[in-house]
Design an enzyme around this catalytic site. Structure first.
Site: not given
Length: 774
Positions: A183, A249, A251, A346
């Protein structure tokens, strides 16, 4: 096999739900009846301390017998219920408008705490330990899997590690595809009116495309940045075809067995939409880092992931946490993809799917290694987003009235959202003692015997229950420290949502921040005011002790409360001192035997710690000098079941230890290095168990907090004085410079005035006339 048609199965489920509801209602009525029975203060004291004694006898971590666990929690609930009945019926008296407003504010904070406490007892009645269903031996039966790694502004090195680890996961050949959802390189960003921003986005777009091509994963981006992470995921859905979608994610680095331990549940239950796993972090959060307690106590998030999510799973309400999760595509498509009304997309998505009859599961095994925010400002950015998003869910999709949910799911979701109002309660608990000690307001109308009969047992029961439920994963009073640390800024964020529920926007949590020196956070100022107010209150308390002998009991209790606040605020002051952090790749302990090779030399070694970039080795003997052919590490990787050989570069050596950086030259060597560092979920299990085994008693935990708070406050004052002294010297130099400039300018002006002005001549007297004499 007996075949039951869906209509019959649905009727049975409704009958079972009705029976369960009746049983719970009967128990609740009996419990409330006991809570309302009026007794004298002396009798209440006997009842309360008898119940506390029984609780201590029943208190065993991991109680094996469910009925004993329920009895323990029921006794605690009874003490709390009797306290609130007494509080409402006997202590809320009108003694002036100001006192009444302060008393109501305190009661509202207590009532919030009581509701959350009661919901917490309910949620954690019987936490579920769910096993991982095995995958079938026939791999053709395995569903296809698409792995999504949403990204916005993360460093390519972080993304590279995560993408390689995702590609390392064991699964059926041809049924696993990994996608980077970028993004930060969208068409919108690449065509930004600001040419510098557009160039940066184009550079990121090209860099990440090349990275994905080299690793062998897929790169996806979109035209416009709409709806943040939820929009990014939804934009990728039409371009992918997997039966299941895994989300990590940027990381969150997965272990090689992640899919093996999660996908089987979807085959076993066709109505399952989610398998969530814990978020496990390998770096300290700002509280742990700045107070130097990382590894000494369980991480703050472990209470939620090790206990609460299991409790929610028992009530069919474990929810999607944004990452480290597997979702069924068909379920997602049924609700139009990931929800985007709130900034906690979420939990909102899970709520919508639970309301449609889909099921979720929680597997309590850490299988990702993630990064937490390194700075206090980043930590607050993350927590304010969570708080605002959960409040949005409460306001926009109130679980209590959400159609399709069971009543127990309603309570579980309400608990998860209502929890974030702790900011209101925590601020009131800090300010309330000052209302009495400084202003003399009557905020709590009770005498000393009543306090010891009702209030103290309620508080002690709450502490004992918290230690019983969470003692292995959250030490006593640590929650209070974390809540106070977040409260001021979370409170302002909640107020903004209450004013305009749709106003918050998704803000990416900063990760990988570095600090070259210690400094005091720019967000510390409100806590200076609270700390000063607390000290002032204690000073007034000493005066009130001598000036008002008749209220000494109340004064003593309130000053004790204020001293506890002072301990917490001292810890917060330690957190406000941002400690330097130069290392970008966190290291985790390891104990793997290895061989260090250089040419024909082979040295026995042991990996003491490991990171994404290298290892620290304990070596026997000395390293051979002049190793021209380079170093290599040979080690058996438990996760892969084979030996790997990884090139190394020597970084340092000292007293039987040496640090090496990975120097992988091929993609396979990179994959082996990532598997060595992150591939073994058992390493994370063992590290979590190691922290849990360091549990302390309630008293030990309190004095640990006192020591750390005092140390943190002392360090904060030291840096504050040094910064103040440095700033005062700078200010003094500026003042001297300004004075010198002013003096020089004024001198020049006086000199110019003196030189430019003609010399004055004496005027002749007005009576003087020229002499006519010759």
């Amino acid at each position: 096999m007996v075949v039951v048609n869906p209509e019959t199965a649905n009727k049975r489920r409704l009958h079972a739900d009705a029976l369960l509801t009746f049983v719970w209602a009967a128990l609740a009525i009996g419990w409330l009846y006991l809570a309302w029975i009026p007794v004298r203060t002396e009798s209440q004291a006997w009842l309360a301390y008898g119940a506390l004694t029984a609780m201590l006898l029943l208190k065993r971590p991991g109680q094996r017998y469910a009925w004993l666990r329920l009895l323990f929690l029921a006794l605690a609930a009874l003490l709390t219920a009797r306290y609130f009945v007494w509080r409402v019926t006997e202590t809320l008296t009108y003694e002036g408008l100001a006192s009444f407003i302060a008393a109501l504010a305190l009661f509202a904070a207590e009532l919030y705490g009581g509701v959350i406490y009661g919901l917490g007892l309910f949620v954690n009645l019987l936490p579920l330990d769910r096993a991982s269903p095995p995958l079938p031996a026939d791999k053709t039966l395995w569903p296809s899997v698409d792995v999504f790694v949403p990204s916005y502004n993360e460093d390519p090195e972080i993304l590279e590690t995560t993408l390689i680890a995702a590609a390392n996961m064991r699964y059926a050949p041809g049924k696993l595809k990994v996608y980077l959802l970028d993004d930060g390189g969208t068409e919108q960003k690449r065509n930004d009116p600001d040419s510098i921003k557009a160039a940066a986005a184009q550079q990121r777009h090209e860099t990440l495309q090349a990275l994905c091509n080299r690793i062998g994963v897929h790169y996806l981006t979109r035209a416009h940045n709409v709806n943040a992470k939820a929009g990014n995921i939804n934009a990728a859905l039409p371009h992918t075809r997997g039966d299941l979608i895994v989300i990590f994610d940027a990381d969150h680095v997965p272990t090689v067995d992640f899919l093996e331990r999660t996908v089987g549940a979807f085959i076993a239950d066709p109505k399952l939409f989610l398998v969530q796993t814990p978020h496990f972090f390998i770096n300290p959060d700002p509280v742990e880092h700045n107070l130097r307690i990382f590894g000494q106590i369980p991480s703050e998030n472990e209470m939620f992931y090790a206990v609460i999510q299991r409790g929610l799973d028992f009530w069919e309400a474990s929810f999607f946490c944004g990452s480290a999760a597997v979702l069924r595509r068909a379920a997602l498509m049924e609700v139009g993809g990931v929800s985007g009304q709130s900034i906690t997309e979420d939990a909102e998505t899970a709520l919508s799917l639970h309301a449609r009859g889909w099921k979720s599961a929680y597997i309590n095994r850490p299988m990702i290694a993630g990064l937490q925010p390194e700075t206090y400002s980043g930590f607050i950015t993350q927590r304010v987003r969570w708080a605002q998003g959960m409040l949005q869910i409460l306001l926009l999709k109130n679980p209590l009235i959400q159609k399709g949910l069971h009543w127990w799911q309603r309570l579980a979701y309400f608990n998860s959202a209502f929890f974030w109002f702790f900011a209101f309660a925590r601020v009131i608990f800090v300010l309330a003692p000052s209302a009495f000690l400084i202003l003399g307001l009557h905020i709590y109308n009770a005498n000393l015997p009543q306090f010891f009969a009702y209030a103290l047992p309620h508080v002690l029961a709450a502490v004992i229950v918290s230690d019983f439920l969470f003692g292995r994963v959250r030490w006593a009073f640590v929650s209070e420290l974390y809540e106070l640390t977040q409260s001021i800024y979370t409170l302002s964020g909640l107020i903004r949502v209450l004013k305009s529920p749709r106003s918050p926007s998704f803000i990416v949590t900063p990760k990988g921040e570095q600090r070259s020196e210690d400094f005091i956070s720019e967000l510390a100022r409100p806590f200076y005011l609270l700390y000063s107010l607390t000290l002032l209150s204690l000073g007034f308390g000493v005066w009130r002790w001598f000036a008002e002998p008749l209220t000494r009991g109340t004064t003593l209790i309130t000053m004790s409360w204020e001293l506890f606040n002072l301990v917490l605020l001292s810890g917060v002051m330690g957190v406000m001192l941002e400690r330097k952090q130069r290392r970008t790749a966190p290291r985790m302990p390891a104990h793997d035997p290895a061989l260090l090779c250089c040419g024909k030399n082979t040295i026995a070694a042991r990996i003491d710690d490991i990171s994404a970039t290298g290892v620290k080795l304990a070596i026997e003997g000395d390293l051979p000098a002049g190793c021209a052919s380079g170093w290599t590490l040979r080690v058996q990787v438990r996760a892969l079941g084979r030996e790997v050989v990884i090139p190394l570069t020597l970084a340092w050596k000292h007293n039987g230890a040496a640090g090496f950086a990975f120097a992988a030259q091929t993609l396979q060597q990179q994959r082996d290095a990532v598997a060595l560092a992150f591939g073994d979920s058992q390493r994370w299990v063992e590290f979590r168990q190691m922290r849990e085994e360091q549990s302390k008693s309630i008293a030990q935990a309190f004095f640990f907090l006192v020591r750390k708070g005092a140390w943190g406050m002392a360090q904060h004052i030291d840096v504050l004085l040094r910064e103040t002294w440095a700033q005062s010297k700078v200010i003094a130099r500026h003042l001297i410079a300004i004075l010198l400039v002013w003096t020089w300018t004024r001198s020049c002006q006086l000199l110019r005035w003196a030189l430019d002005r003609p010399c004055p001549l004496p005027a002749p007297p007005s009576t003087f006339t020229p002499s006519t004499r010759s």
